[in-house]
Design a protein around this motif. Structure first.
Motif, PDB file in Angstrom:
ATOM      1  N   LEU A 195      -8.876 -11.686   7.125  1.00 25.91           N
ATOM      2  CA  LEU A 195      -8.141 -11.109   6.008  1.00 25.91           C
ATOM      3  C   LEU A 195      -8.197  -9.576   6.037  1.00 25.91           C
ATOM      4  O   LEU A 195      -9.266  -8.989   6.146  1.00 25.91           O
ATOM      5  N   VAL A 196      -7.016  -8.952   5.967  1.00 24.71           N
ATOM      6  CA  VAL A 196      -6.942  -7.490   5.951  1.00 24.71           C
ATOM      7  C   VAL A 196      -7.405  -6.993   4.582  1.00 24.71           C
ATOM      8  O   VAL A 196      -6.903  -7.424   3.533  1.00 24.71           O
ATOM      9  N   LEU A 197      -8.362  -6.051   4.586  1.00 19.71           N
ATOM     10  CA  LEU A 197      -8.950  -5.536   3.343  1.00 19.71           C
ATOM     11  C   LEU A 197      -8.287  -4.256   2.865  1.00 19.71           C
ATOM     12  O   LEU A 197      -8.427  -3.889   1.698  1.00 19.71           O
ATOM     13  N   GLY A 198      -7.590  -3.571   3.737  1.00 22.45           N
ATOM     14  CA  GLY A 198      -6.926  -2.335   3.340  1.00 22.45           C
ATOM     15  C   GLY A 198      -6.170  -1.713   4.498  1.00 22.45           C
ATOM     16  O   GLY A 198      -6.549  -1.890   5.667  1.00 22.45           O
ATOM     17  N   VAL A 199      -5.094  -1.010   4.170  1.00 21.71           N
ATOM     18  CA  VAL A 199      -4.290  -0.295   5.170  1.00 21.71           C
ATOM     19  C   VAL A 199      -3.959   1.078   4.604  1.00 21.71           C
ATOM     20  O   VAL A 199      -3.612   1.203   3.419  1.00 21.71           O
ATOM     21  N   THR A 200      -4.093   2.107   5.429  1.00 17.62           N
ATOM     22  CA  THR A 200      -3.789   3.464   4.966  1.00 17.62           C
ATOM     23  C   THR A 200      -3.265   4.302   6.121  1.00 17.62           C
ATOM     24  O   THR A 200      -3.319   3.878   7.290  1.00 17.62           O
ATOM     25  N   THR A 201      -2.760   5.463   5.798  1.00 18.53           N
ATOM     26  CA  THR A 201      -2.326   6.415   6.821  1.00 18.53           C
ATOM     27  C   THR A 201      -3.425   7.461   7.010  1.00 18.53           C
ATOM     28  O   THR A 201      -4.081   7.872   6.049  1.00 18.53           O
ATOM     29  N   MET A 229      -1.443   8.433  12.124  1.00 18.82           N
ATOM     30  CA  MET A 229      -1.747   7.062  12.506  1.00 18.82           C
ATOM     31  C   MET A 229      -1.805   6.160  11.275  1.00 18.82           C
ATOM     32  O   MET A 229      -1.909   6.623  10.137  1.00 18.82           O
ATOM     33  N   LEU A 230      -1.773   4.859  11.523  1.00 18.75           N
ATOM     34  CA  LEU A 230      -2.019   3.848  10.507  1.00 18.75           C
ATOM     35  C   LEU A 230      -3.358   3.203  10.811  1.00 18.75           C
ATOM     36  O   LEU A 230      -3.683   2.953  11.981  1.00 18.75           O
ATOM     37  N   VAL A 231      -4.145   2.951   9.775  1.00 20.30           N
ATOM     38  CA  VAL A 231      -5.480   2.374   9.948  1.00 20.30           C
ATOM     39  C   VAL A 231      -5.597   1.147   9.058  1.00 20.30           C
ATOM     40  O   VAL A 231      -5.258   1.194   7.868  1.00 20.30           O
ATOM     41  N   ALA A 232      -6.061   0.043   9.623  1.00 18.81           N
ATOM     42  CA  ALA A 232      -6.290  -1.185   8.862  1.00 18.81           C
ATOM     43  C   ALA A 232      -7.688  -1.703   9.178  1.00 18.81           C
ATOM     44  O   ALA A 232      -8.216  -1.471  10.279  1.00 18.81           O
ATOM     45  N   VAL A 233      -8.284  -2.397   8.218  1.00 18.29           N
ATOM     46  CA  VAL A 233      -9.614  -2.975   8.438  1.00 18.29           C
ATOM     47  C   VAL A 233      -9.653  -4.408   7.933  1.00 18.29           C
ATOM     48  O   VAL A 233      -8.977  -4.761   6.968  1.00 18.29           O
ATOM     49  N   LEU A 254      -6.454   0.841  14.835  1.00 18.94           N
ATOM     50  CA  LEU A 254      -5.709   2.097  14.830  1.00 18.94           C
ATOM     51  C   LEU A 254      -4.329   1.849  15.424  1.00 18.94           C
ATOM     52  O   LEU A 254      -4.208   1.284  16.520  1.00 18.94           O
ATOM     53  N   MET A 255      -3.302   2.294  14.685  1.00 19.55           N
ATOM     54  CA  MET A 255      -1.926   2.099  15.134  1.00 19.55           C
ATOM     55  C   MET A 255      -1.156   3.401  15.027  1.00 19.55           C
ATOM     56  O   MET A 255      -1.492   4.269  14.218  1.00 19.55           O
ATOM     57  N   SER A 256      -0.134   3.515  15.840  1.00 25.39           N
ATOM     58  CA  SER A 256       0.731   4.694  15.756  1.00 25.39           C
ATOM     59  C   SER A 256       1.583   4.611  14.497  1.00 25.39           C
ATOM     60  O   SER A 256       1.645   3.569  13.833  1.00 25.39           O
ATOM     61  N   ALA A 257       2.285   5.689  14.183  1.00 20.55           N
ATOM     62  CA  ALA A 257       3.154   5.698  13.003  1.00 20.55           C
ATOM     63  C   ALA A 257       4.288   4.696  13.142  1.00 20.55           C
ATOM     64  O   ALA A 257       4.868   4.256  12.141  1.00 20.55           O
ATOM     65  N   GLN A 258       4.612   4.295  14.388  1.00 22.55           N
ATOM     66  CA  GLN A 258       5.674   3.314  14.626  1.00 22.55           C
ATOM     67  C   GLN A 258       5.142   1.882  14.641  1.00 22.55           C
ATOM     68  O   GLN A 258       5.910   0.933  14.768  1.00 22.55           O
ATOM     69  N   TYR A 260       0.813  -1.216   0.000  1.00 17.82           N
ATOM     70  CA  TYR A 260       0.000   0.000   0.000  1.00 17.82           C
ATOM     71  C   TYR A 260       0.843   1.261   0.000  1.00 17.82           C
ATOM     72  O   TYR A 260       0.350   2.325  -0.371  1.00 17.82           O
ATOM     73  N   GLN A 261       2.102   1.152   0.423  1.00 13.70           N
ATOM     74  CA  GLN A 261       2.942   2.346   0.544  1.00 13.70           C
ATOM     75  C   GLN A 261       4.398   1.931   0.383  1.00 13.70           C
ATOM     76  O   GLN A 261       4.838   0.928   0.936  1.00 13.70           O
ATOM     77  N   GLN A 262       5.142   2.720  -0.379  1.00 12.87           N
ATOM     78  CA  GLN A 262       6.557   2.428  -0.597  1.00 12.87           C
ATOM     79  C   GLN A 262       7.467   3.200   0.357  1.00 12.87           C
ATOM     80  O   GLN A 262       8.496   2.696   0.785  1.00 12.87           O
ATOM     81  N   SER A 263       7.109   4.444   0.647  1.00 13.13           N
ATOM     82  CA  SER A 263       7.956   5.297   1.485  1.00 13.13           C
ATOM     83  C   SER A 263       7.064   6.140   2.410  1.00 13.13           C
ATOM     84  O   SER A 263       5.880   6.339   2.117  1.00 13.13           O
ATOM     85  N   PRO A 264       7.580   6.612   3.541  1.00 15.17           N
ATOM     86  CA  PRO A 264       8.968   6.442   4.005  1.00 15.17           C
ATOM     87  C   PRO A 264       9.278   5.007   4.431  1.00 15.17           C
ATOM     88  O   PRO A 264      10.416   4.600   4.487  1.00 15.17           O
ATOM     89  N   LYS A 265       8.244   4.247   4.750  1.00 19.94           N
ATOM     90  CA  LYS A 265       8.404   2.826   5.037  1.00 19.94           C
ATOM     91  C   LYS A 265       7.355   2.047   4.253  1.00 19.94           C
ATOM     92  O   LYS A 265       6.272   2.547   3.985  1.00 19.94           O
ATOM     93  N   LYS A 266       7.705   0.807   3.912  1.00 22.00           N
ATOM     94  CA  LYS A 266       6.759  -0.023   3.189  1.00 22.00           C
ATOM     95  C   LYS A 266       5.617  -0.431   4.104  1.00 22.00           C
ATOM     96  O   LYS A 266       5.834  -0.850   5.240  1.00 22.00           O
ATOM     97  N   LEU A 267       4.406  -0.299   3.596  1.00 21.23           N
ATOM     98  CA  LEU A 267       3.210  -0.689   4.336  1.00 21.23           C
ATOM     99  C   LEU A 267       2.590  -1.860   3.577  1.00 21.23           C
ATOM    100  O   LEU A 267       2.147  -1.702   2.435  1.00 21.23           O
TER     101      LEU A 267
END
Length: 257
Positions: A101-107, A111-115, A122-126, A74-81
């Motif tokens: 099964l994870v359907l999507g992850v985004t910033t 925060m980071l959000v996955a469903v 909800l997750m922190s940037a770390q 879902y993301q290449q930088s600054p870190k791969k998601l």
């Protein structure tokens, strides 16, 4: 002149000496291996063996660890998601194991959000898990996708829902423009990611523990450890017998006195 035949004791000693040496060499090598692996295990944290990933493919194959097939970047930088099945990865760090099964992850903001189908994470940037939402907290059920258009959106079987700015309340709504739903990056080379995830599932500390205990060798492991113990017992008994039969002269003289 008649030749004196060696006594049974002498014959036995002649037979025991070479076997004592052979058993001693065999058991010594295994004892050294067990001792060295034990020291490494005791200091695995200091040596970072508990985090050192096994990258040898033959060893990963031996443990039956396969590369994941369902990988989404879902993301290449600054870190791969990355998501792989029910897992979410931030570079080489596993940050989430979802219920399905994870359907999507985004910033979202910082925060980071996955469903998955019934949860929002909800997750922190770390990558630290901050909160999990489900139907008990008012999250819509039967989630199909997550989108971001200023606020977070969810597409479900019963319609689309928008979250407030604090991600507490969800309201059914119709967007005025098309929602950019979160999708994986197309044509991404996931082979290296798959091997990276595969390697992360086995660390050298686990391999050392299995070698030390004998579990590495499967059903033969306990028998191997039993063989080591038996070899040590035989070496101890034969060593004591040989020593008793070859006591120094001083010891024998003391006995006579």
């Amino acid at each position: 002149m008649t030749r004196k035949h060696p006594s049974f004791r002498v014959k036995l000693l002649r037979q025991l000496r070479p076997w004592h040496r052979r058993v001693g060499i065999f058991s010594t090598l295994l004892v050294i291996f067990i001792a060295v692996s034990g020291v490494l295990i005791n200091h695995s944290n200091d040596l970072s063996l508990d985090n050192a990933q096994v990258k040898q493919r033959w060893l990963l194959d031996y443990y039956g660890i396969k590369a994941p097939t369902e990988i989404s970047l879902y993301q290449q930088s600054p870190k791969k998601l990355i998501s792989a099945g029910n897992q979410v990865w931030l570079d080489s760090q596993l940050i989430l194991e979802a219920n399905s099964l994870v359907l999507g992850v985004t910033t979202y903001h910082d925060m980071l959000v996955a469903v998955d189908a019934s949860h929002l994470y909800l997750m922190s940037a770390q990558g630290e898990l901050l909160e999990t939402q489900d139907s008990a907290t008012g999250l819509p059920a039967h989630i199909q996708a997550i989108g971001l258009q200023q606020n977070l959106w969810l597409r479900t079987q019963s319609g689309m829902f928008i979250a407030d700015s604090d991600l507490i309340d969800w309201s059914e709504a119709q967007p005025l423009t098309a929602i950019p739903w979160v999708n994986a990056i197309e044509n991404a080379d996931n082979s290296a990611i798959a091997e990276q995830i595969r390697s992360s599932r086995l660390h050298w500390e686990r391999v050392l523990l299995d070698l030390h205990s004998g579990r590495f060798f499967g059903s033969l492991g306990p028998w191997l450890m039993d063989l080591v113990a038996l070899a040590l017992i035989i070496m101890s008994l034969t060593g004591c017998y040989i020593w008793l039969q070859q006591k120094p002269a001083k010891v024998k003289r003391r006995k006579k006195k």
